[in-house]
Design an enzyme around this catalytic site. Structure first.
Site, PDB file in Angstrom:
ATOM      1  N   TRP A 102       0.834  -1.216   0.000  1.00  0.00           N
ATOM      2  CA  TRP A 102       0.000   0.000   0.000  1.00  0.00           C
ATOM      3  C   TRP A 102       0.856   1.249   0.000  1.00  0.00           C
ATOM      4  CZ3 TRP A 102      -4.250  -0.670  -2.179  1.00  0.00           C
ATOM      5  CH2 TRP A 102      -5.004  -1.825  -1.975  1.00  0.00           C
ATOM      6  N   ASP A 171      -1.958   6.667   6.187  1.00  0.00           N
ATOM      7  CA  ASP A 171      -2.998   5.779   5.668  1.00  0.00           C
ATOM      8  C   ASP A 171      -3.312   4.787   6.784  1.00  0.00           C
ATOM      9  OD1 ASP A 171      -4.549   3.841   4.494  1.00  0.00           O
ATOM     10  OD2 ASP A 171      -3.193   3.450   2.800  1.00  0.00           O
ATOM     11  N   LYS A 195     -12.372  -1.894   6.056  1.00  0.00           N
ATOM     12  CA  LYS A 195     -11.579  -2.809   6.871  1.00  0.00           C
ATOM     13  C   LYS A 195     -12.098  -2.778   8.314  1.00  0.00           C
ATOM     14  CE  LYS A 195      -8.997  -3.061   3.143  1.00  0.00           C
ATOM     15  NZ  LYS A 195      -8.100  -2.104   2.540  1.00  0.00           N
TER      16      LYS A 195
HETATM   17  C1  PLP Z   1      -7.459  -1.597   1.352  1.00  0.00           C
HETATM   18  C2  PLP Z   1      -6.411  -0.579   1.517  1.00  0.00           C
HETATM   19  C3  PLP Z   1      -6.249   0.478   0.598  1.00  0.00           C
HETATM   20  C4  PLP Z   1      -7.084   0.614  -0.637  1.00  0.00           C
HETATM   21  O1  PLP Z   1      -8.401   0.878  -0.310  1.00  0.00           O
HETATM   22  P1  PLP Z   1      -9.508   1.100  -1.447  1.00  0.00           P
HETATM   23  O2  PLP Z   1     -10.661   1.555  -0.622  1.00  0.00           O
HETATM   24  O3  PLP Z   1      -9.718  -0.208  -2.125  1.00  0.00           O
HETATM   25  O4  PLP Z   1      -9.018   2.148  -2.367  1.00  0.00           O
HETATM   26  C5  PLP Z   1      -5.250   1.411   0.844  1.00  0.00           C
HETATM   27  N1  PLP Z   1      -4.465   1.328   1.923  1.00  0.00           N
HETATM   28  C6  PLP Z   1      -4.586   0.327   2.828  1.00  0.00           C
HETATM   29  C7  PLP Z   1      -3.678   0.298   4.016  1.00  0.00           C
HETATM   30  C8  PLP Z   1      -5.561  -0.641   2.647  1.00  0.00           C
HETATM   31  O5  PLP Z   1      -5.697  -1.627   3.550  1.00  0.00           O
END
Ligand code: PLP
Length: 359
Positions: A102, A171, A195
């Site tokens: 990511w 993030d 998540k």
């Molecule tokens: C799942 C995830 C993403 C991407 O998320 P989307 O909503 O599919 O764009 C980005 N960063 C992390 C840490 C993730 O777990």
């Protein structure tokens, strides 16, 4: 019905009570005669839901008044572009820490808008650890420092918050609200909801007010944080149903005792699984002990020829979605806030049983 435990990395398990409440309110929310899905986002009913959701989040996470809470769409991936577009603020470079897939995606996207300095990376060890800050090569002219607090695929999580002199951007898609956090350490926090917060479709941004209002020239209106902040996330239609479910999750978190209580449970769940993994050589977790994620636990079987059988029997025992990410292989157990301790206990019991039959 047999008790099912869902270990999906995302979209992921939601608290059962939340789904039951959503079911009960599906056709008629609080006597309004409407489903939340059918409400105008500007009507008094939905405005009340949105306000409650924001208030509960502010209370749970201790968000100070000088931070805006934005309810957006586009997923965490949209933030990979939105962050540089809004936070460069006249500068031309930003620092990124690369701890996995990511982070790598965030870096690739930011590179379209600025010169990215990868101040530290754990690529040298296949992203199985967090580089200590003492070895980072930060650029004093960076507009901000970006990192990924939990690498959902690699199972690597920061157990500490970096100390930097420029706005810190994180993030937090897969570990937000899994432990107490000090918002004032950050310039901006973003997270896709699917998540650890709610259903897919909602992207949460918490941003310090003074960072807003200087987007790159040419930034699309919908990519300008200031537009959303000035319009209480209602410049256009927000993801109303996903906000409502997230609101129910926040109320559930409050009922569990808030983030300190969640952290205790999350530590207990993670310890249970990692302690077992470390006690046997039938299974293996590749991540450095100090940097192991409390949310996503990747592990392999000593004999990968048994992977298919493991997954089949796990499913048969009500343990779903344990297959590792396609890029990593092996297994991954995601044990977010909504996964009860009993689910992890059942997984460990199954793993022991499976190992004893195949040793
Ligand atoms: C799942 C995830 C993403 C991407 O998320 P989307 O909503 O599919 O764009 C980005 N960063 C992390 C840490 C993730 O777990």
């Amino acid at each position: 019905m047999e008790q099912i435990y869902n270990f999906s990395a995302g979209p992921a398990v939601l608290p059962k009570e939340v789904l039951q409440q959503a079911r009960d309110e599906m056709l008629d929310w609080h006597g309004s005669g409407m489903s939340v899905m059918e409400m105008s986002h500007r009507g008094k009913e939905f405005m009340a839901i949105a306000a409650q959701t924001e208030n509960d989040l502010r209370e749970l996470a201790g968000i100070p008044q000088n931070y805006k809470v934005l309810f957006l769409q586009g997923g965490a991936s949209s933030q990979f572009a939105m962050v540089p577009m809004n936070l460069l603020r006249g500068k031309t470079s930003a620092d990124y820490i690369n701890t996995g897939q990511w982070s790598t995606k965030a870096i690739e996207e930011a590179s379209r808008y600025c010169s990215v300095n990868v101040a530290a990376s754990s690529a040298d060890a296949n992203f199985t650890y967090v580089p200590p800050q003492s070895g980072w090569h930060l650029n004093s002219d960076a507009a901000y420092v970006h990192y990924t607090s939990n690498e959902t695929i690699g199972g690597v999580e920061f157990q500490w918050v970096p100390q930097v002199d420029v706005p810190l951007v994180v993030d937090m898609s897969s570990d937000i609200l899994s432990r107490p956090l000090d918002i004032t350490r950050f310039g901006l926090i973003y997270a896709g909801a699917q998540k650890n917060l709610g259903p897919a479709g909602l992207t949460l941004v918490i941003v310090r007010e003074d960072l807003l209002g200087k987007p790159l020239p040419g930034t699309p209106t919908l990519y300008d944080y200031q537009i959303h902040a000035q319009n209480d996330s209602m410049y256009n239609t927000p993801p109303t149903y996903a906000m409502y479910i997230t609101g129910l999750v926040l109320a559930w978190l409050k009922k569990q005792g808030g983030l300190a209580a969640m952290e205790k449970i999350n530590i207990a769940k993670a310890d249970l699984l990692y302690n077992y993994l470390d006690s046997t050589d039938f299974y293996h977790c590749p991540v450095a002990k100090a940097d192991r994620s409390r949310m996503n636990v990747p592990f392999t079987l000593k004999d990968s020829a048994l992977d298919g059988e493991f997954l089949k029997q796990a499913q048969h025992n009500g343990l779903l979605q344990l297959k590792g990410h396609r890029s990593v292989g092996g297994m991954r157990a995601s044990i977010y806030n909504a996964m009860p301790l009993e689910g992890v206990a059942k997984l460990v019991a199954f793993m022991k049983e499976f190992a004893s039959h195949h040793a």
